[in-house]
Design an enzyme around this catalytic site. Sequence first.
Site, PDB file in Angstrom:
ATOM      1  N   HIS A  51       0.793  -1.040  -0.006  1.00  0.00           N
ATOM      2  CA  HIS A  51      -0.130  -0.088  -0.064  1.00  0.00           C
ATOM      3  C   HIS A  51       0.904   1.184   0.049  1.00  0.00           C
ATOM      4  O   HIS A  51       2.023   1.217   0.517  1.00  0.00           O
ATOM      5  CB  HIS A  51      -0.723   0.046   1.508  1.00  0.00           C
ATOM      6  CG  HIS A  51      -1.809  -1.215   1.203  1.00  0.00           C
ATOM      7  ND1 HIS A  51      -3.072  -0.905   1.914  1.00  0.00           N
ATOM      8  CD2 HIS A  51      -1.925  -2.105   0.593  1.00  0.00           C
ATOM      9  CE1 HIS A  51      -3.814  -1.894   1.895  1.00  0.00           C
ATOM     10  NE2 HIS A  51      -3.362  -2.811   0.763  1.00  0.00           N
ATOM     11  N   GLU A  53       0.901   4.023   1.642  1.00  0.00           N
ATOM     12  CA  GLU A  53       1.293   4.277   3.095  1.00  0.00           C
ATOM     13  C   GLU A  53       2.535   3.579   3.806  1.00  0.00           C
ATOM     14  O   GLU A  53       3.421   4.142   4.226  1.00  0.00           O
ATOM     15  CB  GLU A  53       0.024   4.341   4.201  1.00  0.00           C
ATOM     16  CG  GLU A  53      -1.161   5.128   3.703  1.00  0.00           C
ATOM     17  CD  GLU A  53      -2.229   4.317   3.087  1.00  0.00           C
ATOM     18  OE1 GLU A  53      -3.424   4.565   3.354  1.00  0.00           O
ATOM     19  OE2 GLU A  53      -1.784   3.485   2.121  1.00  0.00           O
TER      20      GLU A  53
END
Length: 154
Positions: A51, A53
């Site tokens: 992901h 993040e």
Amino acid sequence: MQEKFMKIALNEARKAYNKGEIPVGAVIVKDDKVIAKAHNLKELKKDTTKHAEILAIQKASKKLDSWRLEDCEMYVTLEPCSMCAGAAIQARIKKIYIGTMDYKTGACGSVLNLLGDYKFNHIVETENGVLADECESMIKEFFKELRQSKKNNR
């Protein structure tokens, strides 16, 4: 200043979009300077943890030579999931600026709120709605095209 950094995150999200990834971009800022940026690579790398993040946290940690990102802020186009919210807590991120909420898997206030409803050893502040319209429209456009593509391939 918030819009400036979210625009960089949106640029990262566009990179994901162009690769057929869910268009999420993340930017980590320290002392008003971008130290890391990333976009989703889950499909391309065939890895659930890729992901935006998580990738941005990894890059920032490498840049600072520390897992502690206490004085850092994250800008992300879509509300983080539970994995990414947990990583932000563990990395000691100071604050997350969120473009648009994720009412299916969001863990920063929509489906659940890992950052506010639980007593962890570190509190991550949040602010929602930074360039919300732009962030939301990119996500909606992506899924509309994906649905249309699946429909055409039947």
